[in-house]
Enzyme design. Sequence first.
Site, short mmCIF file in Angstrom:
data_model
loop_
_atom_site.label_atom_id
_atom_site.label_comp_id
_atom_site.label_asym_id
_atom_site.label_seq_id
_atom_site.Cartn_x
_atom_site.Cartn_y
_atom_site.Cartn_z
N HIS A 396 -49.29 -101.41 -10.50
CA HIS A 396 -48.62 -100.21 -11.00
C HIS A 396 -48.15 -100.38 -12.45
CE1 HIS A 396 -47.10 -96.30 -10.62
NE2 HIS A 396 -46.55 -96.37 -9.41
N ASP A 400 -51.24 -95.69 -12.52
CA ASP A 400 -50.34 -94.87 -11.71
C ASP A 400 -51.02 -94.53 -10.39
OD1 ASP A 400 -48.29 -94.82 -13.62
OD2 ASP A 400 -49.27 -93.18 -14.70
#
Length: 423
Positions: A396, A400
């Site tokens: 992450h 995204d």
Amino acid sequence: MSTNIMMPKLGMTMKEGTVEEWHVSEGDTVSKGDTVASISSEKLTQDIEAPADGTLLKIKVQAGYDTKVKTVIGVIGEEGESTDDNEEDAQEKKDDTENENQKADKDKSSRSTSSKKSSNDGNKDNNASNQKRIFISPLARKMAEKNDIDIQRVEGTGGNGRITKLDIQRVLENGLDKDAEKTSSPPSTSTVSADVGAGLNPMRKRIAQNMRQSQDQTAQLTLHRKVNADELIVFKDKLKKELGDAGQDVKLSITALLAKAVVLALQNYKKMNVRYENGELTEYDQVNLGIATSLDDGLMVPVIENADGKSIGTLAESIRTLSEKVRNNETDGVPMSGGTFTITNMGASEIEYFTPILNVGEAGILGVGAMQSEVVMQDGNVRQVQRIPFSLTFDHQILDGADAAEFLKILAKYIENPYLLVL
């Protein structure tokens, strides 16, 4: 004439190894093929067999010490023989080192054209300083702690800049390599403690260290979804029959088709085909696909290099060959690092969903679960379909959730429309 026991090269990128244990002592009689020592690299462990009959005259690298590949770790011969290296051996070691350095420079150069840096270029120097990892062997760390040496001020000469016993010895003799003001940032928290994996066998210890390193350096999130596999199964059966009719001996599997689909999805969505190391994000055109392979006492991930240039049949053969080699402990020449993405399949264990852990440096790993039969409503009719559950773990920090979902969407397109795999 004496025979040298050499530190083997377990993988394409291996530059040094650790002698984990000697199973015989100096003066012991051995026969060719006897296990005399166990060694390990960053990802692999292997037993070393005696290359000849005779007496173990000399142990040149003691247990717990690191040394470069193709250096002599022990000598077998007849009692009274000399165990000194000759000039030819020394020159061979020098040539091996120079060749490895040239290959590393070439690899780095070939990747530079497809490199993309993170958006914070203005703070590159500060970020690199704060995020730089320190690789150090367990023995070197103990020596540094014993002598109160700041390892941030030591220049590592091992593989991937790893600090070795020889580096600590050099510092003890000549002083620190770096000035204190250049290393004023806090110590890196991503360095895995030498205590991680303590008490485990060498392979499990390496796995423990790699997994902890991965968890420490990344922000891992996993997305799950199922994909209709009916068309893929029909395509596999038809292709398998046509190959058989044509006299082609190709052991086609769902895994090989999934591997092809993943490769094409990575080429379509290159944001997932990256490595993030030492504060630098590198995007690749080439797909180096890792295939997680379970063993009796651990896990290995051989890498199919240039998977984007391989047909379905070639991918199937590569998966079969590499898996057999690592299961038979025949890892010499098998790429074990440098992957850009990994597939791990737990379908045979009847697992549907799980949370695979990223391999260090990679941005994604796809977990494949057991195929499920489900009853669905389609066009007003009830029908049974086969679905494959996927678990995509991604970093992450780099991507995204929308990015990971888009990659899964593209992957699903190839699975649900399998003739796209051969276009």
